[in-house]
Motif scaffolding. Structure first.
Motif, short mmCIF file in Angstrom:
data_model
loop_
_atom_site.label_atom_id
_atom_site.label_comp_id
_atom_site.label_asym_id
_atom_site.label_seq_id
_atom_site.Cartn_x
_atom_site.Cartn_y
_atom_site.Cartn_z
N ARG A 81 14.81 1.14 3.00
CA ARG A 81 16.22 0.83 3.20
C ARG A 81 16.38 -0.20 4.31
O ARG A 81 15.72 -0.12 5.35
CB ARG A 81 16.98 2.12 3.55
CG ARG A 81 18.48 1.95 3.63
CD ARG A 81 19.15 3.27 3.87
NE ARG A 81 18.72 3.86 5.13
CZ ARG A 81 19.13 5.05 5.58
NH1 ARG A 81 19.95 5.78 4.84
NH2 ARG A 81 18.70 5.52 6.72
N GLN A 82 17.26 -1.15 4.08
CA GLN A 82 17.48 -2.21 5.06
C GLN A 82 18.91 -2.14 5.58
O GLN A 82 19.82 -1.64 4.92
CB GLN A 82 17.23 -3.59 4.42
CG GLN A 82 15.75 -3.82 4.10
CD GLN A 82 15.53 -5.15 3.41
OE1 GLN A 82 16.02 -5.37 2.31
NE2 GLN A 82 14.79 -6.02 4.06
N ARG A 83 19.11 -2.66 6.78
CA ARG A 83 20.42 -2.64 7.42
C ARG A 83 20.67 -3.97 8.12
O ARG A 83 19.73 -4.70 8.45
CB ARG A 83 20.50 -1.50 8.42
CG ARG A 83 19.55 -1.65 9.59
CD ARG A 83 19.56 -0.44 10.49
NE ARG A 83 19.04 0.74 9.82
CZ ARG A 83 18.82 1.89 10.44
NH1 ARG A 83 19.08 2.02 11.72
NH2 ARG A 83 18.34 2.92 9.78
N GLU A 126 25.08 -0.42 6.93
CA GLU A 126 24.13 0.01 5.92
C GLU A 126 24.81 0.04 4.56
O GLU A 126 26.01 0.27 4.45
CB GLU A 126 23.56 1.39 6.26
CG GLU A 126 22.73 1.40 7.53
CD GLU A 126 21.92 2.67 7.67
OE1 GLU A 126 21.72 3.35 6.63
OE2 GLU A 126 21.50 2.99 8.78
N ASN A 129 15.00 -8.79 -3.25
CA ASN A 129 15.52 -9.22 -1.95
C ASN A 129 16.65 -10.21 -2.20
O ASN A 129 17.12 -10.38 -3.33
CB ASN A 129 14.41 -9.85 -1.09
CG ASN A 129 13.63 -10.93 -1.82
OD1 ASN A 129 14.14 -11.54 -2.76
ND2 ASN A 129 12.40 -11.17 -1.41
N ILE A 147 18.36 -8.27 11.04
CA ILE A 147 18.06 -7.60 9.77
C ILE A 147 16.89 -6.66 10.03
O ILE A 147 15.83 -7.09 10.48
CB ILE A 147 17.72 -8.61 8.67
CG1 ILE A 147 18.90 -9.56 8.43
CG2 ILE A 147 17.36 -7.89 7.36
CD1 ILE A 147 18.61 -10.65 7.41
N GLN A 148 17.11 -5.38 9.76
CA GLN A 148 16.11 -4.36 10.05
C GLN A 148 15.75 -3.60 8.79
O GLN A 148 16.48 -3.61 7.80
CB GLN A 148 16.64 -3.39 11.12
CG GLN A 148 16.94 -4.04 12.46
CD GLN A 148 17.62 -3.09 13.41
OE1 GLN A 148 18.58 -2.42 13.06
NE2 GLN A 148 17.11 -3.00 14.62
N GLU A 149 14.60 -2.95 8.86
CA GLU A 149 14.11 -2.18 7.73
C GLU A 149 13.58 -0.85 8.22
O GLU A 149 12.86 -0.78 9.22
CB GLU A 149 13.00 -2.96 7.01
CG GLU A 149 12.42 -2.24 5.80
CD GLU A 149 11.32 -3.05 5.14
OE1 GLU A 149 11.55 -3.62 4.06
OE2 GLU A 149 10.22 -3.12 5.72
N LEU A 152 13.15 -7.40 10.94
CA LEU A 152 12.65 -8.41 10.01
C LEU A 152 13.14 -9.81 10.36
O LEU A 152 12.48 -10.79 10.08
CB LEU A 152 13.08 -8.07 8.58
CG LEU A 152 12.63 -6.70 8.04
CD1 LEU A 152 13.14 -6.51 6.62
CD2 LEU A 152 11.12 -6.55 8.09
N THR A 163 13.81 -11.87 3.59
CA THR A 163 13.90 -10.63 4.37
C THR A 163 15.18 -9.84 4.12
O THR A 163 15.18 -8.62 4.28
CB THR A 163 13.81 -10.95 5.87
OG1 THR A 163 14.85 -11.88 6.22
CG2 THR A 163 12.46 -11.57 6.20
N PRO A 200 18.29 -7.90 2.23
CA PRO A 200 18.32 -7.07 1.02
C PRO A 200 19.09 -7.74 -0.11
O PRO A 200 19.91 -8.63 0.11
CB PRO A 200 19.04 -5.79 1.49
CG PRO A 200 19.87 -6.24 2.65
CD PRO A 200 19.10 -7.33 3.33
#
Length: 953
Positions: free
Chosen positions: A6-8, A523, A775, A824-826, A837, A855, A857
């Motif tokens: 899951r990415q945010r 999210e 992505n 951007i985080q994962e 990311l 990177t 989503p």
């Protein structure tokens, strides 16, 4: 296939413009003596570099006087005081930086963080503006260690019970050690780590010091003796002596040869947090504790550590997390955002004798006073003569078994100095009482900034109240990304009633202030849940909205956070469409005019076939007959089923049969239906869509063949049912018509049974073959695939753009600050944390389009490029309307039910309008001057006024 992590998306609101520096406490320090640079790592996730402007190799101009003190008056000449200056900083982490260390000849700075990452920053490299992740733990990373200043690897320890060795040249993880695994212990968190040569030592809350071989990862031995968390470790150059600091208020010295503790030092009265020594044998070391005291201990020239000298150098207002020394200075890191510099103390000078010989009697070893001495009433003042001596009140008792050695004390009455520890050496065994540090003020303070430490989301979910380290309360607008009002230094709880409202809006974001800044986290599963009415928005430009039009908050914010990225993708899309159109026109120019699009085989009228001209059937497979007309074949080949070709007339009127005849060939064939004779209803070659069957009752199988065929064709008892449940998946996929094994008589082959589901899958089989990346770039691939389909359908026609971002009438223009940070985080389930990311700003997302495409989503690409958000069921709310105290007539239905359901974003004035209409229906021609329902009705919830004449929403 594993589920994609899951990415945010997070954006960090910038604070007021200010010089560089930390906004929260400092946890790590490291000094580059060659370049005179101090590095600091803070709880705000920032790593700062400071120019010290000092000669740390030979000492600065003031270092020639080892007795200089901050209390000394300024020299007559007005010598210029050296000050440190800000050099650079990098936002390396999204959580606390717990430790930093220099490696590779001070060209690489490695940091460990509570965001579970280990990163390296090369401030003198080409990419000096960002830090690179070299490894991940599965929990907070607490400490770092390196075998030497020129080493190419570092070790990290964390709360995941692991010690990991990392290659700084990009080789990744070299070794992993599971702490406590061989002891079947559930514990094993690593708070302290040190490496020297072939020895690596670790410590943690188990109070055990474990020794490891850094090459093999095998445990050598362990030391047990501390009674609380081991916070820091030092190893001497030879690797035979280990020094540990613990929260049990002690420092222990261990011998590798003896395998036990040799000395326990107790100069601290609180948890010892940090150790530092640049002496090869640890004979001179510095220590700091939770109370803020910094001590220097010198045991050089003493056979027993108890004979050494320990001095209280400085006293901080908070606990000292880290102390480092270079040249004639030492720096301390505390929970404050500022860093203090103190001058070092020369422990080779004499110690001042006690002020009152009666209270602090100096006696020989044979006559030791047992009477306690009262503490001095105030901090001793150093005269010009005594400035060359260490105040007795600054001396610490090095251990519980050590008397106060006064080998460096000169007797003020006799003038004799005691130079060595002999039987006649004078000592003092009384407790000096209150300890006064050698320096009461730092020589310099590197000032930090104010950071946010507390926050509260208001009910409208658009504004947040924050409290900073200076006590100031600020109100922020999350949509615009700016502070809107300052309330000064007040209690946060006192301001809340002044700004909060009665609105109830769904949660659409998370808010965090752990790095001293306001970070908003979005999210996929909830960032599109909240809406607001468009007529409540305050805009710079007038925009016409529909009645009761709602704006999705998450969609609105993301649209303008990535505005420059959308512009860049539109430019790239225009260039791509122009290029494929040019290529298509070029290929069309190579084709001759009126050229057929496909090769067609010549039709051979075969004897024995009776074609019904009313039906558009065609021959599938030509078969040889017994007449003079044979199946077409390739000239010169003796197999009649080769590539068909018409025989030339010169071959004569009689041709020898090439294949033996079959029974079926002796009679004329009736026209049969096949997948080639059925008209195609889709672009898929293998699709054979029969006429849609008439609707049938639910629960019954649908007939796929027409009624005339089902009546004319008998069904064999061995044939499967017509619902197609027993037909093979392969047959459904490719519509192959496999006839049953027949007897000696010819039986018409029944057409294949087709079900609706397989038909739909065939229609989309061509699209499914085009796999796209999961992505942001996958959305671009989908758009480009649509362009290819448009060109196939209309080779010479124009291409309409497939990028359609939301328009201002749907998402009004927002102008967030251009330096707002975007992250951007994962999620890393295997590591137990979140990894970054991408990190950039609103200004840079357009330039970083290539990185974001790989990177970000896919749901973000769908939103930005095609204005589509993930589908979710509409959330409804249920409530009951009743007249307050029966002052109004009931509006319940005829059956007495007064429960209503509505969209979650329900306005109170809508409820009042509904009540007014139920009480008194509006006339056909309403009076324009009539009162509105909210002007004469009130809405209460649990006896609290929500909306109406006296309350506004």
């Amino acid at each position: 296939m594993a589920r994609k992590a899951r990415q945010r998306i997070s954006y960090v609101l910038p604070l007021a413009n200010s010089p560089g520096g930390h906004r929260l406490g400092v946890n790590g320090l490291a000094v580059d003596s060659d370049r005179s640079i101090l590095y600091s790592g803070g709880r705000d996730g920032v790593i700062c570099a400071w120019d010290l402007n000092l000669d740390l190799q030979n000492g600065d101009s003031n270092s020639q006087n080892p007795f200089a003190s901050p209390e000394d008056p300024a020299p007559a000449g007005g010598a210029k005081k050296t000050t440190s200056s800000f050099r650079s900083q990098v936002q390396a982490h999204t959580h606390w930086v717990n430790d930093i260390i220099l490696a590779q000849s001070n060209t690489a700075l490695v940091s460990a963080s509570s965001d579970i990452t280990v990163k390296v920053w090369r401030p003198f490299g080409e990419d000096g503006q960002s830090a690179t992740t070299i490894g991940l733990h599965s929990d907070y990373v607490k400490c770092l260690a390196s075998p030497g200043p020129h080493s190419d690897w570092v070790a990290s320890g964390g709360l995941d019970h692991k010690i990991r060795l990392w290659d700084l040249n990009g080789g990744g993880e070299k070794l992993q050690i599971a702490v406590g695994e061989d002891e079947n212990s559930a514990k094993g968190s690593v708070y302290a780590l040190s490496v020297r040569g072939s020895i690596m030592a670790s410590g943690g809350p188990e109070s055990i010091v474990r020794l490891w071989d850094p090459k093999t990862g095998k445990r050598i031995t362990k030391f047990v003796g501390h009674t609380d968390n081991v916070r820091d470790i030092l190893i001497n150059q030879d690797g035979d002596t280990i020094m540990t600091a613990s929260s049990d208020q002690t420092i222990k010295v261990w011998s590798m040869a003896a395998g036990r503790c040799m000395h326990t030092l107790t100069m601290h009265n609180d948890s010892v947090w940090s150790l530092y020594s640049d002496h090869s044998q640890l004979s001179v070391f510095y220590s700091s504790d939770r109370s803020g005291m910094v001590a220097k201990t010198d045991v050089r020239g003493n056979s027993d550590m108890d004979e050494g000298l320990s001095i209280a150098v400085a006293q901080e207002h908070e606990g000292v997390d880290k102390v480092v020394v270079a040249g004639n200075y030492l720096w301390t890191a505390t929970s404050s955002s500022s860093i203090n510099r103190w001058r070092d103390v020369d422990t080779s000078i004499e110690v001042q004798a006690p002020e009152s010989p009666r209270q602090n009697r100096v006696a020989s070893l044979a006559s030791i006073s047992k009477l306690p001495s009262p503490p001095p009433s105030e901090e001793p003042k150093k005269t010009s003569e005594e400035n060359k001596k260490i105040p007795f009140a600054s001396v610490l008792r090095i251990s519980n078994t050590a008397p106060f050695t006064i080998s460096k004390i000169r007797d003020p009455e006799t003038g004799l100095a005691y130079s060595g520890r002999k039987p006649s050496e004078a000592i003092i065994e009384t407790d000096p009482g209150i300890v006064y540090p050698y320096y009461s003020l730092p020589e310099e303070t590197i000032e930090g900034q104010n950071g946010l430490i507390k926050h509260l989301m208001l009910n409208d979910r658009k504004r947040v109240l924050t409290l900073d380290t200076a006590g100031e309360v600020m109100l922020w607008d999350l949509l615009k990304g700016v502070p809107v009002q300052s309330f000064g230094k007040r209690h946060l709880e006192d301001v809340i009633p002044e700004v909060n409202t009665m609105e109830s809006v769904a949660n659409w974001c998370g808010v965090d202030t752990r790095t001293g800044r306001l970070a908003v986290i979005l999210e996929e599963n909830y960032c599109f849940d909240a809406e607001m009415y468009a007529d409540e928005v305050t805009l710079d430009e007038a925009i016409t909205f529909r009645d009761d039009q709602r704006i999705n908050l998450g969609k609105w914010v993301l649209r303008y956070l990535f505005g420059s990225l959308i512009d860049e993708e539109i430019k790239r899309d225009e260039a791509y469409r122009a290029s494929i159109l040019a290529t298509a026109h070029q290929l069309n120019g190579l084709r001759r005019e009126n050229a057929p699009h496909a090769l067609q085989l010549p039709v051979n009228q075969l004897n024995g076939w009776q074609q019904n001209h009313d039906d558009d059937a065609s021959v599938i497979t030509p078969r040889p007959t017994n007449g003079f007309h044979h199946s077409v074949m390739t000239p010169g080949l003796a197999i009649g089923v080769a590539t068909p070709a018409v025989l030339p007339p010169s071959h004569g009127t009689h041709v020898q049969k090439h294949l033996p005849s079959t029974i079926e060939e002796g009679s004329n064939l009736e026209p049969t239906k096949s997948h080639m004779s059925n008209p195609r209803t889709s672009g898929d070659y293998f699709s054979s869509a029969p006429p849609p069957p008439p609707p049938v009752a639910a629960g019954k199988g649908s007939e796929t063949t027409n009624s005339t065929e089902s009546e004319a064709t008998p069904q064999s008892p061995t044939e499967p049912d017509k619902d197609g449940k027993s037909s093979s998946l392969f047959g459904k996929k490719f519509r192959m018509n496999f006839p049953k094994k027949l007897g000696r008589s010819s039986v018409e082959v029944k057409p294949a049974v087709v079900d609706d589901k397989s038909e739909e899958s065939d229609k989309s089989s061509e699209k499914e073959d085009k796999i796209v990346e999961d992505n942001f770039y996958g959305i671009i691939q989908k758009v480009r695939n649509e362009y290819d389909e448009q060109l196939l359908a209309n080779p010479g026609g124009p291409l309409a753009t497939g990028i359609s971002p939301s328009l201002p009438n749907e998402t009004p223009v927002l102008k967030p600050p251009p330096f707002t940070t975007i992250i951007i985080q994962e999620d890393r389930p295997d590591s137990g944390g979140v990894a970054d990311l991408y990190r950039g700003t609103i200004n840079s997302v357009g330039k970083d389009a290539d990185v974001i495409e790989k990177t970000a989503p896919m749901w973000l690409g769908d939103l930005l490029l095609r204005n589509q958000i993930p589908y979710k069921d509409t959330v409804k709310v249920s409530f009951i309307l009743q007249p307050l105290q029966d002052l109004l007539p009931s509006i319940a239905s005829t059956d007495g039910n007064s429960r209503l359901n509505a969209n979650r974003m329900l306005r109170a004035k809508k409820i009042l309008a509904y009540v007014a209409e139920r009480i008194e229906p509006q006339p056909e021609h309403p009076d324009p001057d009539a009162l509105k329902p909210e002007e004469y009705l009130d809405l209460y919830c649990h006896d609290q006024l929500i909306y109406g004449r006296q309350a506004e929403m």
